[in-house]
Every structure is written in C-alpha cells, then in structure tokens.
Design a protein around this motif. Structure first.
Motif, PDB file in Angstrom:
ATOM      1  N   ALA A  55       0.828  -1.209   0.000  1.00 44.84           N
ATOM      2  CA  ALA A  55       0.000   0.000   0.000  1.00 44.84           C
ATOM      3  C   ALA A  55       0.862   1.259   0.000  1.00 44.84           C
ATOM      4  O   ALA A  55       0.538   2.253  -0.662  1.00 44.84           O
ATOM      5  N   SER A  56       1.967   1.221   0.739  1.00 47.06           N
ATOM      6  CA  SER A  56       2.853   2.390   0.764  1.00 47.06           C
ATOM      7  C   SER A  56       3.423   2.683  -0.619  1.00 47.06           C
ATOM      8  O   SER A  56       3.511   3.840  -1.035  1.00 47.06           O
ATOM      9  N   LEU A  57       3.777   1.634  -1.357  1.00 46.50           N
ATOM     10  CA  LEU A  57       4.390   1.806  -2.668  1.00 46.50           C
ATOM     11  C   LEU A  57       3.383   2.148  -3.755  1.00 46.50           C
ATOM     12  O   LEU A  57       3.671   2.963  -4.649  1.00 46.50           O
ATOM     13  N   TYR A  58       2.199   1.543  -3.704  1.00 47.11           N
ATOM     14  CA  TYR A  58       1.324   1.573  -4.879  1.00 47.11           C
ATOM     15  C   TYR A  58      -0.080   2.095  -4.621  1.00 47.11           C
ATOM     16  O   TYR A  58      -0.908   2.092  -5.526  1.00 47.11           O
ATOM     17  N   ASP A  59      -0.363   2.547  -3.412  1.00 46.53           N
ATOM     18  CA  ASP A  59      -1.711   3.022  -3.107  1.00 46.53           C
ATOM     19  C   ASP A  59      -2.135   4.176  -4.015  1.00 46.53           C
ATOM     20  O   ASP A  59      -3.307   4.298  -4.377  1.00 46.53           O
ATOM     21  N   GLU A  60      -1.202   5.023  -4.381  1.00 44.93           N
ATOM     22  CA  GLU A  60      -1.525   6.176  -5.217  1.00 44.93           C
ATOM     23  C   GLU A  60      -1.374   5.877  -6.707  1.00 44.93           C
ATOM     24  O   GLU A  60      -1.652   6.741  -7.548  1.00 44.93           O
ATOM     25  N   VAL A  61      -0.932   4.670  -7.035  1.00 50.46           N
ATOM     26  CA  VAL A  61      -0.728   4.292  -8.435  1.00 50.46           C
ATOM     27  C   VAL A  61      -1.901   3.471  -8.965  1.00 50.46           C
ATOM     28  O   VAL A  61      -2.306   3.614 -10.119  1.00 50.46           O
ATOM     29  N   TYR A  62      -2.466   2.621  -8.103  1.00 52.28           N
ATOM     30  CA  TYR A  62      -3.545   1.722  -8.504  1.00 52.28           C
ATOM     31  C   TYR A  62      -4.829   2.047  -7.742  1.00 52.28           C
ATOM     32  O   TYR A  62      -4.800   2.476  -6.585  1.00 52.28           O
ATOM     33  N   ASP A  63      -5.957   1.799  -8.408  1.00 47.64           N
ATOM     34  CA  ASP A  63      -7.258   1.986  -7.766  1.00 47.64           C
ATOM     35  C   ASP A  63      -7.575   0.849  -6.809  1.00 47.64           C
ATOM     36  O   ASP A  63      -8.308   1.042  -5.833  1.00 47.64           O
ATOM     37  N   ARG A 124      13.643  -7.580  -4.381  1.00 44.45           N
ATOM     38  CA  ARG A 124      13.463  -6.314  -5.092  1.00 44.45           C
ATOM     39  C   ARG A 124      12.287  -5.530  -4.526  1.00 44.45           C
ATOM     40  O   ARG A 124      12.302  -4.299  -4.490  1.00 44.45           O
ATOM     41  N   PHE A 125      11.267  -6.259  -4.088  1.00 40.00           N
ATOM     42  CA  PHE A 125      10.116  -5.597  -3.476  1.00 40.00           C
ATOM     43  C   PHE A 125      10.532  -4.905  -2.180  1.00 40.00           C
ATOM     44  O   PHE A 125      10.201  -3.745  -1.931  1.00 40.00           O
ATOM     45  N   TYR A 126      11.294  -5.611  -1.338  1.00 40.55           N
ATOM     46  CA  TYR A 126      11.783  -5.015  -0.100  1.00 40.55           C
ATOM     47  C   TYR A 126      12.741  -3.860  -0.399  1.00 40.55           C
ATOM     48  O   TYR A 126      12.767  -2.847   0.313  1.00 40.55           O
ATOM     49  N   ARG A 127      13.542  -4.027  -1.431  1.00 41.15           N
ATOM     50  CA  ARG A 127      14.461  -2.967  -1.841  1.00 41.15           C
ATOM     51  C   ARG A 127      13.684  -1.713  -2.217  1.00 41.15           C
ATOM     52  O   ARG A 127      14.043  -0.596  -1.818  1.00 41.15           O
ATOM     53  N   ALA A 128      12.618  -1.894  -2.985  1.00 36.57           N
ATOM     54  CA  ALA A 128      11.807  -0.753  -3.407  1.00 36.57           C
ATOM     55  C   ALA A 128      11.190  -0.038  -2.213  1.00 36.57           C
ATOM     56  O   ALA A 128      11.134   1.193  -2.163  1.00 36.57           O
ATOM     57  N   PHE A 129      10.742  -0.815  -1.210  1.00 36.82           N
ATOM     58  CA  PHE A 129      10.161  -0.193  -0.023  1.00 36.82           C
ATOM     59  C   PHE A 129      11.223   0.566   0.766  1.00 36.82           C
ATOM     60  O   PHE A 129      10.955   1.660   1.281  1.00 36.82           O
ATOM     61  N   THR A 130      12.421   0.016   0.853  1.00 33.63           N
ATOM     62  CA  THR A 130      13.508   0.708   1.547  1.00 33.63           C
ATOM     63  C   THR A 130      13.776   2.065   0.909  1.00 33.63           C
ATOM     64  O   THR A 130      13.899   3.087   1.598  1.00 33.63           O
ATOM     65  N   LEU A 131      13.868   2.083  -0.417  1.00 36.01           N
ATOM     66  CA  LEU A 131      14.131   3.341  -1.116  1.00 36.01           C
ATOM     67  C   LEU A 131      12.957   4.303  -0.979  1.00 36.01           C
ATOM     68  O   LEU A 131      13.150   5.522  -0.905  1.00 36.01           O
ATOM     69  N   HIS A 132      11.749   3.778  -0.941  1.00 30.11           N
ATOM     70  CA  HIS A 132      10.554   4.593  -0.738  1.00 30.11           C
ATOM     71  C   HIS A 132      10.643   5.330   0.602  1.00 30.11           C
ATOM     72  O   HIS A 132      10.410   6.543   0.681  1.00 30.11           O
ATOM     73  N   CYS A 133      11.012   4.599   1.644  1.00 30.38           N
ATOM     74  CA  CYS A 133      11.139   5.209   2.975  1.00 30.38           C
ATOM     75  C   CYS A 133      12.325   6.160   3.023  1.00 30.38           C
ATOM     76  O   CYS A 133      12.241   7.235   3.640  1.00 30.38           O
ATOM     77  N   ALA A 135      13.410   7.994   0.779  1.00 33.96           N
ATOM     78  CA  ALA A 135      13.059   9.238   0.097  1.00 33.96           C
ATOM     79  C   ALA A 135      12.051  10.061   0.885  1.00 33.96           C
ATOM     80  O   ALA A 135      11.633  11.135   0.424  1.00 33.96           O
ATOM     81  N   GLY A 136      11.656   9.576   2.061  1.00 36.25           N
ATOM     82  CA  GLY A 136      10.718  10.315   2.892  1.00 36.25           C
ATOM     83  C   GLY A 136       9.294  10.285   2.386  1.00 36.25           C
ATOM     84  O   GLY A 136       8.485  11.152   2.739  1.00 36.25           O
ATOM     85  N   LYS A 137       8.961   9.294   1.578  1.00 35.35           N
ATOM     86  CA  LYS A 137       7.614   9.207   1.018  1.00 35.35           C
ATOM     87  C   LYS A 137       6.637   8.622   2.036  1.00 35.35           C
ATOM     88  O   LYS A 137       7.029   8.008   3.022  1.00 35.35           O
ATOM     89  N   ARG A 138       5.368   8.818   1.760  1.00 36.42           N
ATOM     90  CA  ARG A 138       4.299   8.440   2.685  1.00 36.42           C
ATOM     91  C   ARG A 138       4.244   6.928   2.884  1.00 36.42           C
ATOM     92  O   ARG A 138       4.311   6.150   1.932  1.00 36.42           O
TER      93      ARG A 138
END
Length: 416
Positions: A55-63, A124-133, A135-138
């Motif tokens: 949800a943190s990664l894709y909540d704003e990308v997908y309905d 890669r999924f965990y990697r993406a979440f690490t980079l998301h955090c 970057a200070g993203k929601r």
C-alpha cells in the motif's frame, strides 16, 4: 521446478484463465488493479508487513490492490488479521502454487489483460520499499476497523481488568520452540532469546504505569509475574489470534526480538524496541523505533565483533542469501551469538519511554552507526552480483529508526 518450467507453466492458457477467473469478480470497469502474490501468508511476518509495504508503494498508483493468498482456512493463518486486511484489500484465495510463487520469476510488473501482476522478487520488493522510505515518502499502515477496536477495548476493560487510558506494551520473545523449521533450524536457534532477560524491563514498565501483555505461541515457556497488569497470553486460554493483532495495533510500543510479531506492530504503525537483532540488509524500522543487536563472536574469540568487523565479513548480506540465511557460512566460521543482557533491554525501554514522553536526546552513537552503514552500502552497491540480486542497498544506511543510545553506551565495543 526450474525458472524456465515455472514460466512455461504460468504462461499456459489454462493457468492465465484461472488467474483471470479468480481476480475478475473483484474488478470494476475503469479501475487500475495490481495483483500481488503472498505465498507465505501463514507467517505473520509476511501477512502483516507485505500489505503495508504494498500500500505504501502503490496506493496512489492503482485503484485496487489485490492480495493473492493461500486459503484463509489454513490452520496457521491469522484469520482476524486476514479479515482486517479484507477491509482494505481485495483478498483472492487459491492453492495454485504456480500463481502463488510467480514472484520468484522476478519479471517485474506484468500486464495480464485488465490488471497488472506483480512478478517482482521479494528482495526487489523489499528494496523498493527501503528506497521509498529513504526518500521520505508516505507510508500507509494497516488500521483496525471500528468493530475490532471496540471488541479489543471491551476485552481490556471487562476481561483484562485494565482501566481505560492505561498505556500498555506488547512483549514477544522468540523462544526455542520457534526454531524447529527444518530448513533454517540453525538460523532459528540464533534468534532464540530467554524471556527472563526481559523481566527487569517489565518491572520498570509496571512502576512507570504500563500494563504488559506477553504474546506468543501456546506452550511457550511461562512468564509469570505477581502483578495483575502482566498477562502471559501465550499461556492463557483467553489468548487468541485476535488479541495478538489488536494489542499490537493499539499498544504504546512493542518490546520484541527478531520474529514475525515485530512486523505486526510495525505494519500498524506502532513503535518498537527491537532487541537481540541480527544484521539484515532489509531490516525495516519505523522512525521512532529503537534497536539493539546481539553480540557476535567468531571461533574461540572472547571479544565480540565490532560493527565494523561484522560489516567487513558482510554479515548483513549473508543474512538474506538464498531463500534462507547462509547458515553454512555461520557454521563454517563458527559464529556464535550472545543475547542482549537484562540491563541492555531495560536501558532501551527507559529510552523509548523518554522519547515517547517528548524527552528526545541527541544520539551521537546513531550518527556513527549511520556513517558505517553508509560505507557498507557503498561497497555492496558496487558489487555486480549484489545488484543482480536486488541486494545492493542497506536499510540501516537510510536512518530507519535509531540505534539505542542506552545500549551503545553499555556496549562501547560495538562502535569501537
């Protein structure tokens, strides 16, 4: 099944037709949906954090976000958490192993007609979440629905006898009966902790006005206490999967070790004192978390390895090699783990209490920890094999939580 065989099986018309038939009832015209396989839903350490990451990664990308899981009826699945997730995600149950393990193919986001199918490997999924955090993203955390919250509050008042407004801490300790999974038995033993080492911290929490709920598997070594504000739910008939979820979601903070329930608290956005950690490149923490590590000794050394020495041995990366940690390396190098002391845990708990009370202090030890962690990330980011496996970043290099200042002061060997 080889990756080639797995891909061939996934691409069979009947497999894709089954996937579509499973997902189609949850689709609405015009919506953009993402289907995420969650094969290890029987483990709370996956069922709780991965939807939070998704949800943190894709909540704003997908309905719509769709979780593809094994059947809810499986005995080890935490059904109350499953039901809470169903308020936020579309839940699709299947026993099709080809579909559930499709992320192992590591093909990224793949369009399957009216929806996208996440075929991104777990690393890669965990990697993406690490980079998301980083970057200070929601971050999007799980939440209790009103019915679950009301049920939990009623239990606290009427069955636990805890006055409304009393802060409470959830405690979980990974005891020896958690290390019986055959493939990772040696790793499981490395994570074992003695519950008695938490007793001074529990006594201090009681004096500070908290209640303490110990959760865990039935049959765990008892944690008896004279106070009625300490409940060992792992060994009481009134313990339940629901209470594990509710208490982790509503606690002042969690006191835990490296085991699935620590991820449950984090998924609901509750801070933690994470004790007895082993280094891991994808060790995710919330900003308010405090963490402290086990000591490691090599061969017959009586002195623990410093953090810098552990990084030179690439211990954080070895913790996630293959589907399981590289236990053969640990055995060959005769690496021994030594648990945190009662004083270590007490100091970190008092520090957490002070932080939550607004008395946050400067933490120079954490600055040195970050410096060393960033140096380690720089080294693995240049490693071609690490990059190819999605293991080229290090979560501790990005300020996720803080090294406990109290623990660092008690253990000056760690930072040198």
């Amino acid at each position: 099944m080889t990756p080639q065989e797995h891909l061939a099986e996934l691409n069979k018309p009947e497999t894709l037709q089954e996937l579509y038939a499973l997902v189609q009832p949850h689709l609405r015209e015009g919506e953009k949906a993402l289907v995420y396989p969650l094969p290890f839903a029987i483990a709370i350490g996956h069922l709780a954090p991965e939807p939070h990451y998704l949800a943190s990664l894709y909540d704003e990308v997908y309905d719509k976000l769709v979780l593809l899981t094994p059947p809810r009826a499986l005995p080890r699945i935490n059904k109350p958490l499953f039901d809470i997730l169903s308020n936020r995600f579309a839940m699709v149950e299947t026993q099709n192993v080809t579909l559930l393990t499709a992320r192992d193919l590591d093909l990224g986001m793949t369009s399957v007609g009216p929806f996208d199918f996440c075929l991104e490997h777990t690393n890669r999924f965990y990697r993406a979440f690490t980079l998301h955090c980083a970057a200070g993203k929601r971050q999007v955390h799980l939440g209790l629905d009103p019915g679950a919250r009301e049920r939990g509050e009623s239990w606290l008042k009427n069955e636990a006898g805890i006055d409304p407004g009393t802060p409470f801490v959830v405690m979980h300790v990974r005891e020896p009966n958690y290390s019986n999974d055959s493939g990772s038995a040696s790793f499981g033993r490395t994570r074992v902790v003695d519950p008695e080492s938490f007793r001074p911290a529990v006594d201090w929490l009681l004096e500070a006005g908290y209640a303490v709920f110990r959760i865990g598997r039935p049959g765990s070594p008892p944690f008896r206490h004279v106070s009625s504000r300490v409940l060992d739910l792992a060994n009481e008939d009134r313990g339940s999967d629901f209470l594990d979820v509710y208490l982790s979601a509503a606690c002042a903070f969690s006191l835990n070790c490296m085991s699935g329930p620590e991820a449950l608290a984090r998924a609901f956005g509750r801070p933690s004192v994470n004790t007895n950690l082993l280094h891991n490149i994808y060790a995710h923490h919330l900003p308010e978390d405090l963490f402290l590590f086990k000591k490691f000794h090599i061969r017959d050394s009586t002195e623990p390895l410093s953090y810098e020495e552990q990084l030179e041995l690439k211990m954080p990366s070895r913790m996630v090699l293959g589907p399981l940690p590289d236990s053969r390396w640990y055995e060959a190098e005769q690496i021994r783990a030594e648990a945190c002391t009662p004083e270590d845990i007490l100091g970190a708990v008092r520090e957490m209490h002070d932080r939550l009370s607004g008395a946050r202090q400067a933490n120079p030890a954490n600055e040195r920890f970050l410096e060393l962690s960033r140096s380690y990330e720089n080294s693995i980011s240049r490693d071609e094999q690490a990059r190819s496996l999605g293991m080229d970043i290090y979560s501790y290099a990005h300020g996720m939580g803080e090294l406990s200042s109290a623990w660092a002061n008690l253990n000056p060997w760690f930072l040198g």
